[in-house]
Write a protein that holds these residues in place. Sequence first.
Motif, PDB file in Angstrom:
ATOM      1  N   SER A 111      50.578 -39.692-160.910  1.00 35.94           N
ATOM      2  CA  SER A 111      51.275 -40.472-160.831  1.00 35.94           C
ATOM      3  C   SER A 111      52.324 -41.043-159.635  1.00 35.94           C
ATOM      4  O   SER A 111      52.230 -42.182-159.593  1.00 35.94           O
ATOM      5  CB  SER A 111      52.481 -40.118-162.127  1.00 35.94           C
ATOM      6  OG  SER A 111      51.631 -40.069-163.271  1.00 35.94           O
ATOM      7  N   THR A 112      52.526 -40.009-159.241  1.00 31.99           N
ATOM      8  CA  THR A 112      53.809 -39.827-157.801  1.00 31.99           C
ATOM      9  C   THR A 112      52.531 -41.391-156.848  1.00 31.99           C
ATOM     10  O   THR A 112      53.066 -42.120-156.362  1.00 31.99           O
ATOM     11  CB  THR A 112      53.941 -38.972-157.362  1.00 31.99           C
ATOM     12  OG1 THR A 112      54.581 -37.948-157.601  1.00 31.99           O
ATOM     13  CG2 THR A 112      54.784 -39.331-155.954  1.00 31.99           C
ATOM     14  N   ILE A 113      51.354 -41.098-156.635  1.00 34.76           N
ATOM     15  CA  ILE A 113      50.087 -41.782-155.908  1.00 34.76           C
ATOM     16  C   ILE A 113      50.605 -42.762-156.096  1.00 34.76           C
ATOM     17  O   ILE A 113      50.519 -43.552-155.372  1.00 34.76           O
ATOM     18  CB  ILE A 113      48.599 -41.009-155.818  1.00 34.76           C
ATOM     19  CG1 ILE A 113      48.922 -39.238-154.904  1.00 34.76           C
ATOM     20  CG2 ILE A 113      47.969 -41.499-155.111  1.00 34.76           C
ATOM     21  CD1 ILE A 113      47.746 -38.580-155.309  1.00 34.76           C
ATOM     22  N   VAL A 114      49.980 -43.448-157.362  1.00 35.60           N
ATOM     23  CA  VAL A 114      49.786 -44.518-158.249  1.00 35.60           C
ATOM     24  C   VAL A 114      51.443 -45.047-157.974  1.00 35.60           C
ATOM     25  O   VAL A 114      51.786 -46.653-156.802  1.00 35.60           O
ATOM     26  CB  VAL A 114      49.437 -44.832-159.285  1.00 35.60           C
ATOM     27  CG1 VAL A 114      50.114 -46.500-159.999  1.00 35.60           C
ATOM     28  CG2 VAL A 114      48.526 -44.200-159.895  1.00 35.60           C
ATOM     29  N   ILE A 115      52.617 -44.905-158.017  1.00 37.60           N
ATOM     30  CA  ILE A 115      53.585 -45.613-157.696  1.00 37.60           C
ATOM     31  C   ILE A 115      54.128 -45.279-156.435  1.00 37.60           C
ATOM     32  O   ILE A 115      53.859 -47.176-155.892  1.00 37.60           O
ATOM     33  CB  ILE A 115      54.855 -44.315-158.528  1.00 37.60           C
ATOM     34  CG1 ILE A 115      55.085 -44.224-159.280  1.00 37.60           C
ATOM     35  CG2 ILE A 115      55.764 -45.260-157.540  1.00 37.60           C
ATOM     36  CD1 ILE A 115      55.812 -43.165-160.149  1.00 37.60           C
ATOM     37  N   VAL A 116      53.937 -44.855-155.115  1.00 35.33           N
ATOM     38  CA  VAL A 116      53.267 -44.680-154.399  1.00 35.33           C
ATOM     39  C   VAL A 116      52.798 -45.834-153.419  1.00 35.33           C
ATOM     40  O   VAL A 116      52.679 -46.743-153.005  1.00 35.33           O
ATOM     41  CB  VAL A 116      53.602 -43.403-152.668  1.00 35.33           C
ATOM     42  CG1 VAL A 116      52.634 -44.216-151.770  1.00 35.33           C
ATOM     43  CG2 VAL A 116      54.419 -42.933-153.212  1.00 35.33           C
ATOM     44  N   ALA A 117      51.585 -46.085-154.567  1.00 32.58           N
ATOM     45  CA  ALA A 117      50.669 -46.526-153.682  1.00 32.58           C
ATOM     46  C   ALA A 117      51.366 -48.497-154.157  1.00 32.58           C
ATOM     47  O   ALA A 117      50.370 -49.873-153.420  1.00 32.58           O
ATOM     48  CB  ALA A 117      49.214 -46.762-154.570  1.00 32.58           C
ATOM     49  N   LEU A 118      51.759 -48.609-155.164  1.00 28.78           N
ATOM     50  CA  LEU A 118      52.002 -50.034-155.811  1.00 28.78           C
ATOM     51  C   LEU A 118      53.243 -50.289-155.050  1.00 28.78           C
ATOM     52  O   LEU A 118      53.610 -51.393-154.841  1.00 28.78           O
ATOM     53  CB  LEU A 118      52.611 -49.432-157.582  1.00 28.78           C
ATOM     54  CG  LEU A 118      51.271 -49.557-158.567  1.00 28.78           C
ATOM     55  CD1 LEU A 118      51.987 -49.180-159.877  1.00 28.78           C
ATOM     56  CD2 LEU A 118      50.743 -50.870-158.214  1.00 28.78           C
ATOM     57  N   ALA A 119      53.897 -49.317-154.614  1.00 30.11           N
ATOM     58  CA  ALA A 119      55.080 -49.660-153.590  1.00 30.11           C
ATOM     59  C   ALA A 119      54.802 -50.124-152.779  1.00 30.11           C
ATOM     60  O   ALA A 119      54.975 -50.968-151.746  1.00 30.11           O
ATOM     61  CB  ALA A 119      56.225 -48.575-153.428  1.00 30.11           C
ATOM     62  N   VAL A 120      54.291 -49.808-152.201  1.00 32.28           N
ATOM     63  CA  VAL A 120      53.706 -49.936-150.608  1.00 32.28           C
ATOM     64  C   VAL A 120      52.695 -51.527-150.718  1.00 32.28           C
ATOM     65  O   VAL A 120      52.986 -52.568-149.974  1.00 32.28           O
ATOM     66  CB  VAL A 120      52.469 -48.858-150.137  1.00 32.28           C
ATOM     67  CG1 VAL A 120      51.874 -49.339-148.608  1.00 32.28           C
ATOM     68  CG2 VAL A 120      53.203 -47.874-149.619  1.00 32.28           C
ATOM     69  N   GLY A 121      51.346 -51.261-151.491  1.00 34.32           N
ATOM     70  CA  GLY A 121      51.087 -52.475-152.023  1.00 34.32           C
ATOM     71  C   GLY A 121      51.672 -54.196-152.235  1.00 34.32           C
ATOM     72  O   GLY A 121      51.757 -55.198-151.648  1.00 34.32           O
ATOM     73  N   GLY A 122      53.552 -53.963-152.893  1.00 35.05           N
ATOM     74  CA  GLY A 122      54.335 -54.951-153.401  1.00 35.05           C
ATOM     75  C   GLY A 122      55.342 -54.893-152.127  1.00 35.05           C
ATOM     76  O   GLY A 122      55.027 -56.557-151.676  1.00 35.05           O
ATOM     77  N   TYR A 123      54.901 -54.150-150.852  1.00 36.76           N
ATOM     78  CA  TYR A 123      55.941 -54.251-149.677  1.00 36.76           C
ATOM     79  C   TYR A 123      54.729 -55.579-148.679  1.00 36.76           C
ATOM     80  O   TYR A 123      55.555 -56.494-148.020  1.00 36.76           O
ATOM     81  CB  TYR A 123      55.963 -53.475-148.458  1.00 36.76           C
ATOM     82  CG  TYR A 123      56.757 -53.383-147.404  1.00 36.76           C
ATOM     83  CD1 TYR A 123      57.624 -53.326-147.770  1.00 36.76           C
ATOM     84  CD2 TYR A 123      55.707 -52.851-146.619  1.00 36.76           C
ATOM     85  CE1 TYR A 123      58.280 -53.853-146.171  1.00 36.76           C
ATOM     86  CE2 TYR A 123      56.042 -52.881-145.500  1.00 36.76           C
ATOM     87  CZ  TYR A 123      57.593 -53.576-144.813  1.00 36.76           C
ATOM     88  OH  TYR A 123      58.425 -53.936-143.851  1.00 36.76           O
ATOM     89  N   PHE A 124      53.281 -54.973-148.681  1.00 36.97           N
ATOM     90  CA  PHE A 124      52.397 -55.783-147.662  1.00 36.97           C
ATOM     91  C   PHE A 124      52.193 -57.259-148.585  1.00 36.97           C
ATOM     92  O   PHE A 124      52.299 -58.090-147.855  1.00 36.97           O
ATOM     93  CB  PHE A 124      51.863 -55.192-147.744  1.00 36.97           C
ATOM     94  CG  PHE A 124      51.625 -53.909-146.634  1.00 36.97           C
ATOM     95  CD1 PHE A 124      51.941 -54.396-145.302  1.00 36.97           C
ATOM     96  CD2 PHE A 124      51.457 -52.302-146.936  1.00 36.97           C
ATOM     97  CE1 PHE A 124      51.756 -53.620-144.731  1.00 36.97           C
ATOM     98  CE2 PHE A 124      51.508 -51.549-146.080  1.00 36.97           C
ATOM     99  CZ  PHE A 124      52.053 -51.922-144.549  1.00 36.97           C
ATOM    100  N   ALA A 125      52.575 -57.307-150.187  1.00 33.94           N
ATOM    101  CA  ALA A 125      52.331 -58.627-151.000  1.00 33.94           C
ATOM    102  C   ALA A 125      53.794 -59.471-150.636  1.00 33.94           C
ATOM    103  O   ALA A 125      53.644 -61.030-149.576  1.00 33.94           O
ATOM    104  CB  ALA A 125      52.104 -58.328-152.119  1.00 33.94           C
ATOM    105  N   TYR A 126      55.002 -58.709-150.399  1.00 31.75           N
ATOM    106  CA  TYR A 126      56.280 -59.581-149.671  1.00 31.75           C
ATOM    107  C   TYR A 126      56.106 -60.077-148.405  1.00 31.75           C
ATOM    108  O   TYR A 126      56.241 -61.093-148.332  1.00 31.75           O
ATOM    109  CB  TYR A 126      57.130 -58.523-150.002  1.00 31.75           C
ATOM    110  CG  TYR A 126      58.423 -59.048-149.477  1.00 31.75           C
ATOM    111  CD1 TYR A 126      59.527 -60.333-150.162  1.00 31.75           C
ATOM    112  CD2 TYR A 126      59.333 -58.765-148.271  1.00 31.75           C
ATOM    113  CE1 TYR A 126      60.208 -60.672-149.548  1.00 31.75           C
ATOM    114  CE2 TYR A 126      60.327 -58.962-147.886  1.00 31.75           C
ATOM    115  CZ  TYR A 126      60.894 -60.176-148.167  1.00 31.75           C
ATOM    116  OH  TYR A 126      62.092 -60.480-147.785  1.00 31.75           O
TER     117      TYR A 126
END
Length: 184
Positions: free
Chosen positions: A7-22
């Motif tokens: 769960s932690t890995i998924v949350i971190v991956a989503l946060a990093v992906g969201g940041y780069f998408a932004y």
Amino acid sequence: MKRVIVSTIVIVALAVGGYFAYLSFFAKPLSPKEEVDFQYKDLNVHLVYSRPYRKNRLIFGKEEHTALVPFGKYWRLGANEATEITFSKPIVFVGTLVPAGTYRMYAVPGEYVWEVSLNSELGQSGSTEPNYALDVAKVQLPVQTFKGDAEQFTIQFGGNDVNAKIQLIWDITMVEIPFAHRRE
């Protein structure tokens, strides 16, 4: 425990992906891409470059003074990718006949004189120095004081339709590159 780690890995991956998408879709680029055009009769000139900001930095100067663009060193005329210019017809670039086509444009700034070149090597990163053997034109131009204070690097066209010039402006520095339409 395994579920918490996944769960932690998924949350971190989503946060990093969201940041780069932004950054990709919404954030203003640090050195935005600009395209400028000049037209005279059947001559079209198209120039593409990136426009960095000064941000209270020393722009042109000696390397030991930590100038962003040190004297005597290759500069891509902007940021990011190499600056490219396209001429639809042959032109005379400060006395040198240049065939129609697309060229990489770069400079070697000096305190009083800049060397500006057109080079036929395309598709390279702007931070990579060109193959100097592929220079099509190399000219020496005097440095002028810009009557203003340009926060952002600007390339624009000036002059009149017959005796046009490319103006390179940043901080309090301006270099003008005369060019003329060459009839075939």
